[in-house]
Design a protein around this motif. Sequence first.
Motif, PDB file in Angstrom:
ATOM      1  N   ARG A 264       0.825  -1.208   0.000  1.00  0.00           N
ATOM      2  CA  ARG A 264       0.000   0.000   0.000  1.00  0.00           C
ATOM      3  C   ARG A 264       0.860   1.260   0.000  1.00  0.00           C
ATOM      4  NH1 ARG A 264      -5.156  -1.091   1.911  1.00  0.00           N
ATOM      5  NH2 ARG A 264      -5.615   1.025   1.160  1.00  0.00           N
ATOM      6  N   ALA A 265       2.089   1.140   0.521  1.00  0.00           N
ATOM      7  CA  ALA A 265       2.964   2.314   0.617  1.00  0.00           C
ATOM      8  C   ALA A 265       4.404   1.855   0.652  1.00  0.00           C
ATOM      9  CB  ALA A 265       2.639   3.126   1.868  1.00  0.00           C
ATOM     10  N   VAL A 266       5.312   2.788   0.368  1.00  0.00           N
ATOM     11  CA  VAL A 266       6.739   2.544   0.523  1.00  0.00           C
ATOM     12  C   VAL A 266       7.320   3.699   1.319  1.00  0.00           C
ATOM     13  CG1 VAL A 266       7.244   3.616  -1.735  1.00  0.00           C
ATOM     14  CG2 VAL A 266       8.944   2.135  -0.636  1.00  0.00           C
ATOM     15  N   LEU A 267       8.107   3.365   2.344  1.00  0.00           N
ATOM     16  CA  LEU A 267       8.752   4.364   3.196  1.00  0.00           C
ATOM     17  C   LEU A 267      10.186   4.557   2.719  1.00  0.00           C
ATOM     18  CD1 LEU A 267       8.865   6.189   5.723  1.00  0.00           C
ATOM     19  CD2 LEU A 267       9.418   4.134   7.059  1.00  0.00           C
ATOM     20  N   LEU A 268      10.523   5.790   2.309  1.00  0.00           N
ATOM     21  CA  LEU A 268      11.839   6.097   1.752  1.00  0.00           C
ATOM     22  C   LEU A 268      12.488   7.264   2.487  1.00  0.00           C
ATOM     23  CD1 LEU A 268      10.951   6.024  -2.073  1.00  0.00           C
ATOM     24  CD2 LEU A 268      12.012   4.181  -0.741  1.00  0.00           C
ATOM     25  N   THR A 269      13.819   7.322   2.407  1.00  0.00           N
ATOM     26  CA  THR A 269      14.589   8.477   2.881  1.00  0.00           C
ATOM     27  C   THR A 269      15.380   9.013   1.691  1.00  0.00           C
ATOM     28  OG1 THR A 269      16.301   6.927   3.652  1.00  0.00           O
ATOM     29  CG2 THR A 269      14.737   7.742   5.293  1.00  0.00           C
ATOM     30  N   PRO A 270      14.726   9.710   0.767  1.00  0.00           N
ATOM     31  CA  PRO A 270      15.354  10.043  -0.522  1.00  0.00           C
ATOM     32  C   PRO A 270      16.471  11.067  -0.445  1.00  0.00           C
ATOM     33  CG  PRO A 270      12.945  10.168  -0.628  1.00  0.00           C
ATOM     34  CD  PRO A 270      13.320  10.099   0.805  1.00  0.00           C
ATOM     35  N   ALA A 271      16.392  12.034   0.463  1.00  0.00           N
ATOM     36  CA  ALA A 271      17.413  13.082   0.511  1.00  0.00           C
ATOM     37  C   ALA A 271      18.754  12.542   0.986  1.00  0.00           C
ATOM     38  CB  ALA A 271      16.957  14.232   1.404  1.00  0.00           C
ATOM     39  N   HIS A 272      18.715  11.543   1.897  1.00  0.00           N
ATOM     40  CA  HIS A 272      19.951  11.006   2.477  1.00  0.00           C
ATOM     41  C   HIS A 272      19.599   9.663   3.082  1.00  0.00           C
ATOM     42  CE1 HIS A 272      23.306  11.187   5.682  1.00  0.00           C
ATOM     43  NE2 HIS A 272      23.875  10.968   4.516  1.00  0.00           N
ATOM     44  N   GLN A 273      19.801   8.588   2.336  1.00  0.00           N
ATOM     45  CA  GLN A 273      19.340   7.280   2.782  1.00  0.00           C
ATOM     46  C   GLN A 273      19.824   7.003   4.199  1.00  0.00           C
ATOM     47  OE1 GLN A 273      20.346   3.947   3.662  1.00  0.00           O
ATOM     48  NE2 GLN A 273      18.137   3.540   3.704  1.00  0.00           N
ATOM     49  N   PHE A 274      18.869   6.608   5.036  1.00  0.00           N
ATOM     50  CA  PHE A 274      19.244   6.331   6.413  1.00  0.00           C
ATOM     51  C   PHE A 274      19.345   4.827   6.624  1.00  0.00           C
ATOM     52  CE2 PHE A 274      18.612   5.193  10.739  1.00  0.00           C
ATOM     53  CZ  PHE A 274      19.380   6.104  11.419  1.00  0.00           C
ATOM     54  N   PRO A 275      20.515   4.352   7.131  1.00  0.00           N
ATOM     55  CA  PRO A 275      21.679   5.129   7.563  1.00  0.00           C
ATOM     56  C   PRO A 275      22.860   5.088   6.597  1.00  0.00           C
ATOM     57  CG  PRO A 275      21.777   2.954   8.528  1.00  0.00           C
ATOM     58  CD  PRO A 275      20.557   2.967   7.659  1.00  0.00           C
ATOM     59  N   THR A 276      22.727   4.437   5.420  1.00  0.00           N
ATOM     60  CA  THR A 276      23.911   4.207   4.591  1.00  0.00           C
ATOM     61  C   THR A 276      24.409   5.448   3.872  1.00  0.00           C
ATOM     62  OG1 THR A 276      22.592   3.532   2.664  1.00  0.00           O
ATOM     63  CG2 THR A 276      23.222   1.810   4.231  1.00  0.00           C
ATOM     64  N   GLY A 277      23.551   6.464   3.698  1.00  0.00           N
ATOM     65  CA  GLY A 277      23.974   7.715   3.086  1.00  0.00           C
ATOM     66  C   GLY A 277      23.716   7.750   1.595  1.00  0.00           C
TER      67      GLY A 277
END
Length: 469
Positions: free
Chosen positions: A240-253
């Motif tokens: 139903r959804a995907v949770l992303l950290t697009p500006a700075h992948q957490f925690p790998t960068g």
Amino acid sequence: MADSWVNSAEILGSDLPLELSGTGNRRAVLMRALREAITSGRLAPGTRLPPYRSLAVDLGLARNTVADAYAELVAEGWLAARQGSGTRVAERAVPLSRTYRQRTRERTARPVHDLVQGKPDPSVFPRTAWLASARRALDRAPHDAFGPGDPHGRAELREALTAYLARVRGVRTSPERIVLCSGAAHGLRLLADVVGGPWAVEAYGLPFHRELLAGHGVRTRPVAVDEHGARIGELGRGERAVLLTPAHQFPTGGPLHPERRAAAVDWARATGGLVVEDDYDGEFRYDRQPVGAVQGLDPEHVVLLGSVSKSLSPTLRIGWMVLPERLVDGVLAAKGEREQWSSATEQLTLADFVGSGSYDRQVRRMRQRHRRRRDQLVAALERRAPHVRVSGIAAGLHAVLDLPRGTERSVVRAAAWQGLAVDGLSSYLHPAAVGAGARRDGLVVGYATPPEHGYEEALAALCRALPPE
């Protein structure tokens, strides 16, 4: 012997129970309970214990049993007894003989240096500027600001955020589509209730977020992460959804590659899914051009979550959700009829802080400070551990140190012996991704927390814990 609980509000002046349990004679059971209360920190050094006669009555023990237990613990160094001042926990409550495990637990429980990610240095909170904004906000506050709160959040702050996020992050929204919350975690809870599951998540991410979603009945599936961010091609039609950290992948960068940003939006459009963008440190960049929010590509299929926990302080408990229009009513219904989470006066203060330019100045100040901290970390590694590769340093408040395979656990233990708190990279890996060749050995080193006077020694302790070349 049956468990016996004594409310220490009656005997110690604080809300801390004393538990008697286990086998053995009553004196040994009491001594074990007191030692546990001291080593766990429930009885702090200097705490005055009740007279042995009173404790004996409360516990149903013989007076001599309690008196003998006190005397033996004094002899062992756990307690101190002085005429006229009663029996107290010793100022340095260390037994004469300790096991290896006890010593390890003590060192890891009270680190001297903190390099755990995600915690800004509380000493750099902009007190003067915040106080000035608070005074202006209170002076101008309408009367309804002191009544029952609106779950939508104060209009003043939503308007200020609309302008700020458009200018700084390329967000396309209106005040009506921003719902204020107490932080990203609160936003995730609300979305879990409204959107349902399952969700896809990045294989490396905050365990707390996965546990939070699971607690709301949302099952998560990991999507692999590489140097370009999440592998969006692995998304299916079942989530139903995907949770992303697009500006700075957490925690790998590293930011999410432009092609993958577009692919995430295409997936949401094709499946009716939702991209949940955790913009946890998008403002802190050092060696790269600004990366706009994915939300700007398609406001109807992306939710942006943000807060001031990294830029100001997590204690403010103010965050925001930039929502597609179709989700606003559902999120407000899930939040409730009244604002229960964040103070209206603090929302008004933040609105003034943003509108006056103080927030921009604070972000620039913190960006310069964090960049200097990052550079010190890199320089220390080049001098003392040039064989260790550091990555994820173009933005954010932490770096990743790659370690030889199989060494992460021993390095984390070595760091603890150096009095250093630091996380292993594997602690952020989704459990279902372990068998898929996704595991990397490394350290996640946060460089925002230590005070200035202790930062160099924290870096020295880190380098001492790293494996030799």
